[in-house]
Design an enzyme around this catalytic site. Sequence first.
Site, PDB file in Angstrom:
ATOM      1  CG  ASP A 326      -1.894   1.070   1.295  1.00 49.24           C
ATOM      2  OD1 ASP A 326      -2.572   1.244   0.274  1.00 49.24           O
ATOM      3  OD2 ASP A 326      -2.010   1.742   2.321  1.00 49.24           O
ATOM      4  CG  ASP A 613      -1.456   1.955   6.819  1.00 51.17           C
ATOM      5  OD1 ASP A 613      -2.206   1.841   5.812  1.00 51.17           O
ATOM      6  OD2 ASP A 613      -0.808   2.990   7.066  1.00 51.17           O
ATOM      7  CG  ASP A 617      -4.162  -1.819   3.104  1.00 51.58           C
ATOM      8  OD1 ASP A 617      -4.357  -1.650   1.897  1.00 51.58           O
ATOM      9  OD2 ASP A 617      -3.628  -0.976   3.837  1.00 51.58           O
TER      10      ASP A 617
END
Length: 894
Positions: A326, A613, A617
């Site tokens: 990410d 995080d 996700d």
Amino acid sequence: MWFSKSQEQILKELDVNLSTGLSGDQVQARLEKYGTNKLKSKPKKSLFSLFLSQLKDMLIYVLLGAAIITLFIGEYVDSIIILLVVILNAVIGVVQEYKAGKAIEALQKMTTPKTLVRRDGEVKEINSEEIVPGDIVILDAGRYVPADLRLIETANLQIEESALTGESVPSDKNAKDLLDDPKTPIGDQSNMAFMSTLTTYGRGEGVVVGTAMETEIGKIAKILDEDEDTMTPLQKRLEELGKVLGFVAIGICVLIFAIALIQKRDLFDMFLTAISLAVAAIPEGLAAIVAIVLALGVTRMSKINAIVKKLPAVETLGCVNIICSDKTGTLTQNKMTVVQYYTHNNLKEVSASGNDSDISADEKELIKSLVLCSDATYENGQGTGDPTEIALIVLGEQYQLTKAGLNTQHKRVSEKPFDSDRKLMSTLNEEAGGCRVHTKGAIDNLLQISNRVLVDGKEVPLTEDIKADYLKITEEMSDEALRILGVAYKDVSDMIDPEEMEKDLVLIGFVGMIDPPRLEVKDSIREAKMAGITPIMITGDHKNTAVAIAKQLGIAESIEQSITGAEIDELTDEEFSRKINDYRVFARVSPEHKVKIVKAFKSHGNIVSMTGDGVNDAPSLKSADIGVAMGITGTDVSKGASDMILTDDNFTTIVHAIEQGRNIYNNIKKSVIFLLSCNLGEVVAIFFSILFSWREVPLIATQILWINLITDTLPAIALGVDPGDKDVMKKKPRNPKESFFANGAGVRAIIGGTLIGILTLLAFYFGLHEFGYGVGSADISEYALTNARTMAFVVLAASQLFYSLSMRSSSKSILKVGLFSNMKLIGAIIIGLVLQFGVISIPALADAFKVHNLSLQDWGIVILFALVPLVVNEIIKIVTNASKKDEQPAEISA
């Protein structure tokens, strides 16, 4: 699609009056129909069912088989030891799985406890679980959104959606927007507000269109629930190995009975011998040793800030060849930062150690106006408010132009708040001799309402050429994915109406800001690439922004290597899977896209790691081979769905963890090959003694169990914590389909095991020969047989202990690796020899194992025999390395 419907349509469809809200009766009826606004999950497995699931493993079946066998031959202590090994494995598994099942609980905790609604014509504060579709919800700054809403009214409303979309800047919301495209990404749905996102600015009202599992967060919860756990490469290897060992043990028993019938031996004796052989074929301590080595690896990794929740994930790390990361908060710092600023003909980078003397008068005015025209606060390293404004205040702090200081000198007396139509905000502050208007916002809009520009402290007319210069620099900075914010001012003698503020302004300049990459990530990405690992960026952010960061970090080289979520939707699953290797950046993606990306990479046989995080996700963390969550910035949801948590949120730690994972797998492989060599030695000794019609077998079942569970175990664990290969990150990731026996490991196991077995037979032969008996003698005395079995027993144990030294490297000699570089192994060998000496010297133990003490001459023979496998294996390494060196010049000349 609620975002494509008008406000009137939605209010009519949900049967609610905006001014009065739902009635008490309507609320009750809808609660019964839709249920409470609470996330649901599959029924939890009980601890007992979790325990039973740990036993569904071929190697465990083999161990249980060994326990039953030892029970049959009356060795109850050994049965108990083996059963304890099985229970220990199961308990370790249960603890790990129990910890890993927290994702849905964390999602449930994220829902807000209280919310403002309009019911029966009154505004009430209620528990968010009581909200139903059709409720009118009131939002203001600082409140979490309690359910998915279609906005009905907005006033400068901004909502921070990074946990759901990955965007670090709050989204502007406008209730009047109508979006026709049915594939509009979540991040672009400006007339919607989503459960568990945070209102940062302005106010609004919305009608609830989805609660509980029908919200975007609910969809994520469903994905987490539906995802099935797959076996790791190590689990697959051990399962295959367990099946092979199980069939080998059964096959050996059948073969022994066949030989017994041919040789017309006593069938009961042969039954006991077959049991001995079956026990010899099964490395009883293998499952426990692998679990212990993994657990020790986990402890070692926690010291480098990587907490592993599922033991086999340690080994999976070693196979990883794709890291999907990410962007926001993982590759970047998740805080907007001003990196450049521009005043007329003067573009500058922001100095990290800025002070008043570093900047010109124009630059000082630029920063001063931006700080005064901001509502955010920043104290003791903590900011509150809009991240863009926090970045401006931090810029002021760098140049000693603090918000507190400037506000004291130039008190705000009036303002014109920001709105998304004007894309401007203005304040009126006291200035010497009157007041000054400070206006910040989009540079295009500022150019339209300004007629002068500040140049070297003087106000000069804003010509078309100067405008063109400003737009040219703006375009260049936008191409680097910088967010541009301009500022202008005008002096007035007294208070003026807000409507008069944004006219005839003096343009000062603009700043460029970005959520910058983490400083250490670039080196980590370079190291990962050297190790044959491909880094991939996945983000909810815009394509240009993502590609700019990816280029800076070395993830991508051009915009052609990027694709958006909308473009993914236009491809079939087959097309997407075929093209997946062309892309390095995935932008404007939803949680469903993230899972699709991970699965597409996995379809090519890749072992995929996903880092992240946010709430968004969690599904992809769970569907990846190994999910890595951030410990500091990570949500409870992402931590719950992950296999590993980084306590320092440092991408670099992933690379170190991969290095550890590779070494841990290599160490497990050393342990497994060592144990199988030892077991093969036992099988060879017993099987050949029967095949060649020896009257007595050289070893009995209890002696074999002692060696398998005690003598072999310590060196196997010590090999499992070997310091490892320093060059492991210069090699490509291991193929997950690679066998334990690849690269000559199987051949080494066969050579080592055969040598150990033959030497055990020789020791038995010498032990009998001393008393004048041969291996075919009919009436061997009890004392002579005990002596011969003791010599075979000691040679078998000691040769395995010494042989473990050679197992540390398949190519380097023990002198090159360093004889004392693994002191745990040296300690294990010494303890093993002491225990072996104790077994034959202590009367009670000697009687139990049917052995006795040896003469000095016999000790000399057994030590000499025991060193042979080690010496032979070291000679093979020297010859192999020499032949490789001889081949290299020929290859070069060819």
